[in-house]
Design an enzyme around this catalytic site. Structure first.
Site, mmCIF file in Angstrom:
data_model
loop_
_atom_site.group_PDB
_atom_site.id
_atom_site.type_symbol
_atom_site.label_atom_id
_atom_site.label_comp_id
_atom_site.label_asym_id
_atom_site.label_seq_id
_atom_site.Cartn_x
_atom_site.Cartn_y
_atom_site.Cartn_z
ATOM 1 N N LYS A 1 9.766 -11.623 70.352
ATOM 2 C CA LYS A 1 9.670 -10.335 71.044
ATOM 3 C C LYS A 1 8.395 -10.302 71.906
ATOM 4 O O LYS A 1 8.433 -9.971 73.069
ATOM 5 C CB LYS A 1 9.664 -9.201 70.017
ATOM 6 C CG LYS A 1 9.540 -7.838 70.616
ATOM 7 C CD LYS A 1 9.619 -6.746 69.548
ATOM 8 C CE LYS A 1 9.253 -5.408 70.171
ATOM 9 N NZ LYS A 1 9.296 -4.309 69.220
ATOM 10 N N GLU B 1 2.956 -19.046 65.315
ATOM 11 C CA GLU B 1 3.868 -20.051 64.762
ATOM 12 C C GLU B 1 4.918 -20.455 65.790
ATOM 13 O O GLU B 1 5.185 -21.635 66.005
ATOM 14 C CB GLU B 1 4.592 -19.491 63.519
ATOM 15 C CG GLU B 1 3.696 -19.219 62.326
ATOM 16 C CD GLU B 1 3.143 -17.806 62.297
ATOM 17 O OE1 GLU B 1 3.005 -17.174 63.372
ATOM 18 O OE2 GLU B 1 2.821 -17.332 61.193
ATOM 19 N N GLY C 1 11.294 -5.926 65.611
ATOM 20 C CA GLY C 1 11.652 -7.315 65.290
ATOM 21 C C GLY C 1 12.689 -7.410 64.176
ATOM 22 O O GLY C 1 13.677 -8.133 64.282
ATOM 23 N N ARG C 2 12.480 -6.636 63.101
ATOM 24 C CA ARG C 2 13.393 -6.735 61.957
ATOM 25 C C ARG C 2 14.686 -5.967 62.178
ATOM 26 O O ARG C 2 15.537 -5.916 61.298
ATOM 27 C CB ARG C 2 12.676 -6.258 60.685
ATOM 28 C CG ARG C 2 12.021 -4.897 60.792
ATOM 29 C CD ARG C 2 11.064 -4.648 59.638
ATOM 30 N NE ARG C 2 10.336 -3.380 59.761
ATOM 31 C CZ ARG C 2 9.209 -3.223 60.439
ATOM 32 N NH1 ARG C 2 8.685 -4.243 61.090
ATOM 33 N NH2 ARG C 2 8.602 -2.048 60.484
ATOM 34 N N GLU D 1 8.789 -4.854 55.165
ATOM 35 C CA GLU D 1 7.928 -4.644 56.331
ATOM 36 C C GLU D 1 8.073 -3.188 56.805
ATOM 37 O O GLU D 1 7.170 -2.625 57.399
ATOM 38 C CB GLU D 1 8.279 -5.630 57.451
ATOM 39 C CG GLU D 1 7.080 -5.994 58.315
ATOM 40 C CD GLU D 1 7.360 -7.063 59.343
ATOM 41 O OE1 GLU D 1 8.231 -6.865 60.211
ATOM 42 O OE2 GLU D 1 6.700 -8.121 59.311
ATOM 43 N N HIS E 1 21.980 -17.965 35.793
ATOM 44 C CA HIS E 1 21.466 -19.071 34.982
ATOM 45 C C HIS E 1 19.977 -19.279 35.198
ATOM 46 O O HIS E 1 19.445 -20.343 34.895
ATOM 47 C CB HIS E 1 22.271 -20.340 35.275
ATOM 48 C CG HIS E 1 23.722 -20.144 34.947
ATOM 49 N ND1 HIS E 1 24.229 -20.366 33.692
ATOM 50 C CD2 HIS E 1 24.747 -19.667 35.701
ATOM 51 C CE1 HIS E 1 25.517 -20.061 33.693
ATOM 52 N NE2 HIS E 1 25.858 -19.630 34.893
ATOM 53 N N LYS F 1 -3.490 -12.429 60.644
ATOM 54 C CA LYS F 1 -3.379 -13.174 61.909
ATOM 55 C C LYS F 1 -4.758 -13.346 62.539
ATOM 56 O O LYS F 1 -5.112 -14.424 63.019
ATOM 57 C CB LYS F 1 -2.489 -12.415 62.897
ATOM 58 C CG LYS F 1 -1.020 -12.329 62.521
ATOM 59 C CD LYS F 1 -0.240 -11.623 63.622
ATOM 60 C CE LYS F 1 1.177 -11.307 63.203
ATOM 61 N NZ LYS F 1 1.902 -10.498 64.173
HETATM 62 O O1 F6P Z 1 4.084 -10.665 61.942
HETATM 63 C C1 F6P Z 1 5.129 -9.794 61.809
HETATM 64 C C2 F6P Z 1 5.999 -9.776 63.029
HETATM 65 O O2 F6P Z 1 5.402 -9.022 64.021
HETATM 66 C C3 F6P Z 1 7.378 -9.249 62.692
HETATM 67 O O3 F6P Z 1 7.447 -7.877 62.687
HETATM 68 C C4 F6P Z 1 8.206 -9.900 63.742
HETATM 69 O O4 F6P Z 1 9.570 -9.874 63.439
HETATM 70 C C5 F6P Z 1 7.612 -11.282 63.730
HETATM 71 O O5 F6P Z 1 6.233 -11.068 63.544
HETATM 72 C C6 F6P Z 1 7.852 -12.111 64.952
HETATM 73 O O6 F6P Z 1 7.387 -11.487 66.108
HETATM 74 P P1 F6P Z 1 7.833 -11.983 67.523
HETATM 75 O O7 F6P Z 1 9.299 -11.796 67.666
HETATM 76 O O8 F6P Z 1 7.049 -11.138 68.491
HETATM 77 O O9 F6P Z 1 7.452 -13.433 67.648
#
Ligand code: F6P
Length: 548
Positions: free
Chosen positions: A211, A217, A272-273, A358, A389, A514
């Site tokens: 987003k 990452e 995002g979620r 979240e 199990h 972060k």
């Molecule tokens: O670190 C949390 C977050 O902001 C989530 O809410 C989001 O889904 C994820 O990181 C990834 O964010 P992006 O889509 O901006 O890479």
């Protein structure tokens, strides 16, 4: 209906009523609750958008249920829902609308928010995604060396990963099987290395899903993907054929070297979620095709409409949310287990963890005041029957009460005949029904002794029961049903957020980590010093550097 006051929960008449009812109601055993009420199942079950919900095994009496329904009215759930659906800026700390419901509105709906033709823009992107997905699926889209794309690798994390990977697994039955899908999320290089180990860059498309297009990452993995692709393909021009971006940030996408013609956009009002049904769903659409993706959206929409319009005593998401409040605040349940008896839903609990935790893992109300009641519980789970199990022992006989959500489908998507053995699906469903029954009603000491068990061993075999659960059942796992199921959880999370008065649509709690990661990195790579970091972290960093 009263004016919404985030801080007003404990002052509501319904909350006080629940507090009055709780001491007696929480002592009741489900055995008594069932024997006190004839027709308990009929009055504590409901159905919408193809999903049947039996919540009769929740520990509520008719009086508690009535008070919970009053609570929804007093907390103005209806008004807050309208605010969400119509684009009011209910995400107050980011001053944003919350409009994931608009992602699945039918084409003919007109919705204009903050000067944007929302439905028009959503459908433009969906149409572009559809054309692109078809060109990959039918082999028209060629890689740089002229070969069709066979591998689709989604790079993203959080909402830009969990939704796509959950949906890919959930809808695998409907997927185009000659395409290979991989999902890279972790910044641990092993995730990247193992995901591409057997892939050919000439036949591989990377979808960079972010987003913000700033997530550490994802950017690192995307850069590794660029290097990996260019090592074989040589030429920078190859990027245009092997990389697409899903983002709200055109500038950064361009800066990364991806042509914005290969970008599928969405908007800041999609959290995002809450984004698996936006452009973030491109991998899903490539996998199952645009028509199935539309069915997925239709399922979401059917549940949206149900939530928006159905009376709360028949409203699946509202009831689920209210029962969650009862369990969290009056039965003191700190966790919820999500237990899909459906192998295709293997990633559903992980997906729900972000959606629920979240969203509602918050300690202040929308006005910034500390809450003095519990908010979002921990969600976790595994597909059945595997959990039986491993961790079910604790759910049955441990000292914590863990409400369970059981999910199953009446018809399997694939029939697997077994020789001289019960049908797999019948056996699966026998297990899910047995588990919720055992959890609810248990086995008394008397019953155990009557089986001839010795008095010494009997206490170990007693099953206390009275462990609450809700069971969701649908006919079969279709794209439509998946959409409806996800929307059910989305709106139950929203319901709880409204009751608790918290902001379900921001996630400030993830920021500090972060920032600190950026501060710690120079200690590891350059041996830098930073007095602002704590002694333990500095020492661990030094040990890492010494051992590297
Ligand atoms: O670190 C949390 C977050 O902001 C989530 O809410 C989001 O889904 C994820 O990181 C990834 O964010 P992006 O889509 O901006 O890479």
């Amino acid at each position: 209906m009263t004016e919404y006051n985030p801080d007003g929960l404990e002052a509501t008449a319904a909350w006080k009523k629940l507090q009055d009812l709780a001491p007696a109601a929480t002592k009741l055993h489900l055995r008594e609750i069932f024997s006190n009420e004839s027709g308990r199942v009929e009055t504590n079950s409901t159905e919408a958008a193809g999903i049947y919900m039996d919540y009769s095994k929740q520990r509520i009496t008719p009086e508690v249920k009535a008070a919970l329904l009053e609570l929804a009215e007093e907390r103005d759930l209806r008004g807050r829902t309208e605010d969400m659906f119509t684009g009011k800026h209910i995400n107050v700390t980011e001053d944003r609308a919350v409009l994931h419901t608009a992602l699945r509105d039918p084409r003919e709906v007109t919705l204009e928010v903050d000067g944007q033709n929302v439905t028009g823009d959503v459908n433009d992107v969906l149409d572009r995604m559809g054309k692109f997905a078809d060109s990959i699926r039918n082999g028209d889209w060629k890689g740089h060396t002229g070969k069709p794309i066979k591998n689709i690798v989604n790079i993203g994390i959080g909402g830009s990963d969990l939704g796509p990977v959950m949906a890919f697994e959930a809808l695998k039955f409907y997927s185009q099987r000659d395409l290979t899908f991989r999902f890279i999320s972790n910044v641990d290089g092993i995730d990247f290395a193992e995901s591409v180990i057997d892939l050919d860059p000439e036949e591989t498309l990377f979808i960079v899903a972010s987003k913000t297009f700033t997530t550490q990452e994802t950017m690192n993995n995307a850069k590794s993907a660029r290097r990996w692709s260019l090592e074989k393909l040589g030429d920078e021009d190859a990027i245009a054929k092997h990389f697409v971006a899903l983002s709200t940030n055109a500038e950064l996408v361009e800066g990364f070297g991806i042509d914005t013609a290969n970008m599928f956009g969405f908007w800041d009002w999609v959290g995002g979620r809450y984004s698996m049904d936006s452009a973030i769903g491109l991998s899903t659409m490539i996998s199952v095709g645009p028509d199935n993706f539309r069915d997925l959206l239709n399922g979401f929409h059917a549940m949206d409409e149900h939530f928006r319009t159905a009376p709360y005593d028949q409203n699946l998401p509202a009831l689920a949310g209210l029962l969650g409040v009862w369990n969290r605040n009056f039965l003191d349940c700190a966790t919820v287990a999500v237990l899909p008896y459906e192998q295709y839903l293997m990633r559903f609990p992980a997906y729900l963890q972000q959606l629920t935790m979240e969203s509602n893992g918050k300690h202040v109300t929308l006005s910034g005041n500390e809450v003095d009641y519990e908010t979002g519980p921990i969600y976790w789970g595994e597909p059945g029957t595997n959990g039986q199990h491993s961790f079910y022992q604790l759910i049955h006989q441990g000292t914590s009460i863990i409400p369970c959500d059981f999910i199953f489908f009446a018809r399997p998507l694939i029939d697997v005949p077994a020789e001289d053995a019960p049908d797999h699906h019948d056996l699966l469903i026998a297990n899910v029904l047995a588990q919720s029954s055992a959890l609810g009603f248990g086995k008394t000491e008397e019953e155990v002794l009557a089986e001839g068990v010795s008095p010494e061993v009997a206490p170990h075999k007693v099953m206390e029961g009275n462990r609450p659960s809700t069971t969701y059942m649908a006919e079969s796992l279709t794209p439509f049903t998946l959409g409806a199921l996800v929307a059910l959880y989305e709106h139950s999370v929203f319901t709880q957020g409204v009751i608790w008065g918290i902001g379900s649509f921001d996630q400030w709690g993830v920021e500090l980590g972060k920032v600190l990661a950026k501060k710690v990195l120079p200690l590891l790579v350059e041996g830098a010093e930073d007095d602002s970091l704590d002694a333990s972290t500095v020492s661990l960093a030094a040990r890492y550097r010494a051992k590297e």
